[in-house]
Design a protein around this motif. Structure first.
Motif, PDB file in Angstrom:
ATOM      1  N   GLY A 118     -10.760  -0.813  -2.263  1.00  0.00           N
ATOM      2  CA  GLY A 118     -11.085  -0.094  -1.056  1.00  0.00           C
ATOM      3  C   GLY A 118      -9.606   0.403  -0.467  1.00  0.00           C
ATOM      4  N   CYS A 119      -9.720   1.295   0.357  1.00  0.00           N
ATOM      5  CA  CYS A 119      -8.274   2.006   0.935  1.00  0.00           C
ATOM      6  C   CYS A 119      -8.080   1.265   2.389  1.00  0.00           C
ATOM      7  CB  CYS A 119      -8.514   3.168   1.006  1.00  0.00           C
ATOM      8  SG  CYS A 119      -7.046   4.382   1.768  1.00  0.00           S
ATOM      9  N   TYR A 120      -6.915   1.108   2.696  1.00  0.00           N
ATOM     10  CA  TYR A 120      -6.459   0.695   4.012  1.00  0.00           C
ATOM     11  C   TYR A 120      -5.434   1.643   4.480  1.00  0.00           C
ATOM     12  CZ  TYR A 120      -4.729  -2.401   7.927  1.00  0.00           C
ATOM     13  OH  TYR A 120      -4.333  -2.879   8.956  1.00  0.00           O
ATOM     14  N   GLU A 121      -6.057   2.521   5.590  1.00  0.00           N
ATOM     15  CA  GLU A 121      -5.073   3.448   6.146  1.00  0.00           C
ATOM     16  C   GLU A 121      -4.496   2.959   7.500  1.00  0.00           C
ATOM     17  OE1 GLU A 121      -6.254   7.915   7.026  1.00  0.00           O
ATOM     18  OE2 GLU A 121      -7.427   6.596   8.212  1.00  0.00           O
ATOM     19  N   ASN A 173       8.816  10.793  12.191  1.00  0.00           N
ATOM     20  CA  ASN A 173       8.609   9.593  13.356  1.00  0.00           C
ATOM     21  C   ASN A 173       7.294   8.929  13.116  1.00  0.00           C
ATOM     22  OD1 ASN A 173       6.689  11.492  14.415  1.00  0.00           O
ATOM     23  ND2 ASN A 173       7.787  11.381  16.205  1.00  0.00           N
ATOM     24  N   VAL A 174       6.294   9.123  12.269  1.00  0.00           N
ATOM     25  CA  VAL A 174       5.341   8.534  11.808  1.00  0.00           C
ATOM     26  C   VAL A 174       5.145   8.695  10.441  1.00  0.00           C
ATOM     27  CG1 VAL A 174       2.582   8.621  12.035  1.00  0.00           C
ATOM     28  CG2 VAL A 174       4.379   8.811  14.138  1.00  0.00           C
ATOM     29  N   VAL A 175       4.519   7.321   9.543  1.00  0.00           N
ATOM     30  CA  VAL A 175       4.033   7.512   8.487  1.00  0.00           C
ATOM     31  C   VAL A 175       2.642   7.289   8.279  1.00  0.00           C
ATOM     32  CG1 VAL A 175       4.478   4.966   8.139  1.00  0.00           C
ATOM     33  CG2 VAL A 175       4.315   6.436   5.963  1.00  0.00           C
ATOM     34  N   HIS A 176       2.118   7.913   7.678  1.00  0.00           N
ATOM     35  CA  HIS A 176       0.578   8.023   7.341  1.00  0.00           C
ATOM     36  C   HIS A 176       0.474   7.296   6.111  1.00  0.00           C
ATOM     37  CE1 HIS A 176      -3.471   9.949   6.241  1.00  0.00           C
ATOM     38  NE2 HIS A 176      -3.689   8.807   6.484  1.00  0.00           N
ATOM     39  N   MET A 177       0.117   5.860   5.966  1.00  0.00           N
ATOM     40  CA  MET A 177       0.100   5.239   4.971  1.00  0.00           C
ATOM     41  C   MET A 177      -1.173   5.009   4.295  1.00  0.00           C
ATOM     42  SD  MET A 177       1.720   2.991   2.504  1.00  0.00           S
ATOM     43  CE  MET A 177       3.039   2.573   3.125  1.00  0.00           C
ATOM     44  N   GLU A 178      -1.620   5.597   3.048  1.00  0.00           N
ATOM     45  CA  GLU A 178      -2.901   5.085   2.645  1.00  0.00           C
ATOM     46  C   GLU A 178      -2.639   3.974   1.324  1.00  0.00           C
ATOM     47  OE1 GLU A 178      -5.832   8.756   2.822  1.00  0.00           O
ATOM     48  OE2 GLU A 178      -4.024   9.223   1.812  1.00  0.00           O
ATOM     49  N   SER A 179      -3.288   2.764   1.644  1.00  0.00           N
ATOM     50  CA  SER A 179      -3.102   2.064   0.537  1.00  0.00           C
ATOM     51  C   SER A 179      -4.264   1.753  -0.430  1.00  0.00           C
ATOM     52  CB  SER A 179      -2.510   0.393   1.101  1.00  0.00           C
ATOM     53  OG  SER A 179      -1.427   0.560   1.655  1.00  0.00           O
ATOM     54  N   TYR A 180      -4.354   1.983  -1.590  1.00  0.00           N
ATOM     55  CA  TYR A 180      -5.300   2.126  -2.452  1.00  0.00           C
ATOM     56  C   TYR A 180      -5.516   0.808  -3.285  1.00  0.00           C
ATOM     57  CZ  TYR A 180      -5.508   7.030  -1.497  1.00  0.00           C
ATOM     58  OH  TYR A 180      -5.677   8.253  -0.729  1.00  0.00           O
ATOM     59  N   CYS A 181      -6.437  -0.061  -2.934  1.00  0.00           N
ATOM     60  CA  CYS A 181      -6.337  -1.440  -3.620  1.00  0.00           C
ATOM     61  C   CYS A 181      -7.267  -1.423  -4.716  1.00  0.00           C
ATOM     62  CB  CYS A 181      -6.856  -2.181  -2.497  1.00  0.00           C
ATOM     63  SG  CYS A 181      -5.646  -2.440  -0.997  1.00  0.00           S
ATOM     64  N   TYR A 182      -6.854  -2.164  -5.669  1.00  0.00           N
ATOM     65  CA  TYR A 182      -7.675  -2.040  -6.951  1.00  0.00           C
ATOM     66  C   TYR A 182      -7.845  -3.635  -7.328  1.00  0.00           C
ATOM     67  CZ  TYR A 182      -7.876   2.911  -7.887  1.00  0.00           C
ATOM     68  OH  TYR A 182      -8.119   4.294  -7.722  1.00  0.00           O
ATOM     69  N   GLN A 183      -8.839  -4.060  -7.927  1.00  0.00           N
ATOM     70  CA  GLN A 183      -8.787  -5.482  -8.737  1.00  0.00           C
ATOM     71  C   GLN A 183      -8.267  -5.035 -10.095  1.00  0.00           C
ATOM     72  OE1 GLN A 183     -13.323  -5.640  -7.724  1.00  0.00           O
ATOM     73  NE2 GLN A 183     -12.770  -7.574  -8.472  1.00  0.00           N
TER      74      GLN A 183
END
Length: 183
Positions: free
Chosen positions: A83-86, A97-107
């Motif tokens: 899943g993705c944590y945004e 002045n802002v980061v839009h971080m999308e963390s794509y998690c994989y098993q």
């Protein structure tokens, strides 16, 4: 990929923000109740191995590269998306002045019979070495308890600890508890 959670720091105003978009890949490597994490001495926390995806690089290629660089993992196999944590949080670089971080998690899986429990020599970046980052196999329940203690009691915690603790709890809920209920 499914969205696990979206968060916005209270200090962020998206109406006036100059946003830097960052995509990252994060690896979930389990061995029973143990998980391969990165311990960072500067922030005294545990996090999933992974990091930024380079321009033109696929998410899975970035995932394998980051896992190999940060942990020295040997014989990496990407199993499935988790899943993705945004998140939207303050940022102080790159004319934003802002980061839009999308963390794509994989098993993922590594061959724990190679090297030292599947790990060779990491090739950490200078700032990672300076921050005291090191790969570590740890019981996932101990890692969660440790991070929760840091969140409660350490004023100089890292910005990512909320994300990391949330992800560890979801991993327990969805990957560990569901596999134990099938037995």
């Amino acid at each position: 990929m499914r969205l696990l959670k979206s968060t916005q720091d209270p200090a962020v105003n998206l109406l006036t923000a100059r946003v830097f978009h960052r995509r990252a890949a994060r690896a979930i490597v389990l061995s029973g109740d143990d998980i391969l994490l990165l311990y960072t001495q500067k922030y005294h926390d545990y996090s999933l191995p992974g990091g930024g995806i380079d321009e033109g690089e696929s998410v899975e290629a970035g995932l394998i590269r980051e896992l190999r660089e940060e942990t020295g993992a040997i014989a990496i196999q990407v199993l499935a998306p988790f899943g993705c944590y945004e998140e939207f949080r303050p940022w102080y670089r790159e004319n934003a002045n802002v980061v839009h971080m999308e963390s794509y998690c994989y098993q993922c899986e590594i061959d724990t019979y190679l090297g030292v429990r599947g790990l060779g020599k990491p090739s950490l970046e200078a700032h990672e070495i300076k921050n005291g980052m090191r790969p570590e196999w740890i019981n996932i329940y101990q890692a969660i308890a440790h991070n929760e203690d840091v969140q409660r009691n350490h004023p100089h915690k890292g910005q990512s600890i909320e994300r990391e603790t949330y992800l560890l709890k979801r991993i327990v809920e969805e990957l560990l508890n569901s596999s134990k209920s099938k037995c």
